[in-house]
Design a protein around this motif. Structure first.
Motif: not given
Length: 293
Positions: A1, A3, A147, A150-155, A157-158, A239
């Motif tokens: 995932m 970052q 953390t 990682a949260d920014e990375g999820k956005a 990624t999408t 990923y």
């Protein structure tokens, strides 16, 4: 995932005698660009702190501020430099005798002279002790910024995967359009052939060779295959658990080359429009990659 390189982390401890607060901020950068602000008694730990942050955060324009402050009760603890006080008092007394001035204010004046009252910060005895407290707080701040990243990375990624999916859709439209394009090209060639075949200098063998060369120059089959492979590789890389920002940048370059080649070889207005849209999506990807660890 993925970052993000953008992040913020903090930690704080309010003890009886002092307060320690740590803030770590990071922005995007091609390499590790680290700025450190520490209390004086932690200066000898700067190298250790730099190594810890570089190993943990890998890349980015990073700044860390460690603040140490005594509480009000501790700040009120002042010591008097008695020898300096006596020296100032004698000098003031001599000056008063010389000019015939009164001496009732001399003590107060001597007490206010520079460095007579000295604030007891207790740094000498607290350096090692406080570091034992700072170290876990530093790790807590690092966990916090991880953390955040990682949260920014999820956005991210999408968002990036949606751009890749859009390029896939446009490539599928090009795939549908390609047979029509080739049929139009064949029709134009046949029309030109009928016009020149009656010429006395017409050489059928040479003409066929040139047409084969021309058709190969217009063929985009290989570019389409390579492009879809690059898109799959890009998605797989997104990923992976390790930092992949630089690798994604290289794959994006390869994607761009195939898109440009399709555009230059297509010789078709409809496909050119699809190519322009693909370039727009790719530019969005490149903008986001700049902020990916």
């Amino acid at each position: 995932m993925l970052q993000s390189m953008t992040g913020f982390g903090s930690s704080r401890l309010d003890a009886d005698q002092y307060t320690i607060s740590i803030e770590i901020r990071s922005l995007n950068s091609k390499s590790m660009d680290l700025s450190v602000r520490l209390p004086r008694f932690l200066a000898e730990r700067e190298y250790e702190i730099r190594n810890l942050l570089t190993k943990s955060l890998v890349r980015g324009k990073v700044s860390i501020c460690i603040d140490f402050s005594r509480n009000k009760a501790q700040k009120a603890l002042n010591t008097i430099n008695k020898e300096l006080l006596q020296a100032y008092y004698r000098q003031l007394e001599e000056a008063a005798d010389m000019v015939g001035a009164g001496k009732h204010e001399l003590f107060r004046l001597a007490l206010q002279m520079p460095e007579v009252l000295q604030q007891d910060q207790g740094e000498e005895e607290s350096g090692e002790t406080v570091w034992e407290t700072v170290h876990p707080l530093l790790q807590e701040a690092l966990d916090s910024i991880h953390t955040f990243r990682a949260d920014e990375g999820k956005a991210l990624t999408t968002e990036i995967v949606s751009y890749i999916d859009r390029i896939r859709i446009l490539l599928a439209e090009i795939e549908k359009r390609d047979p029509v394009r080739m049929e139009h090209i064949r029709g134009r060639i046949k029309g030109h052939l009928s016009e020149i075949s009656n010429s006395e200098s017409f050489d059928l063998n040479r003409f066929e060779q040139e047409m084969i060369y021309f058709m190969e120059k217009l063929d985009i089959a290989e570019e389409k295959v390579r492009l879809i492979n690059h898109l799959h590789y890009f998605t797989e890389t997104v990923y992976l658990p390790e930092p992949t920002g630089k690798k994604l940048g290289f794959i994006a370059q390869e994607i761009g080359r195939e898109i440009n080649t399709i555009g230059s070889k297509a010789n078709d207005a409809v496909i050119q429009r699809y190519v322009v849209e693909m370039k727009e999506e790719l530019e969005k990807i490149k903008e986001q990659i700049n902020n990916i660890l």
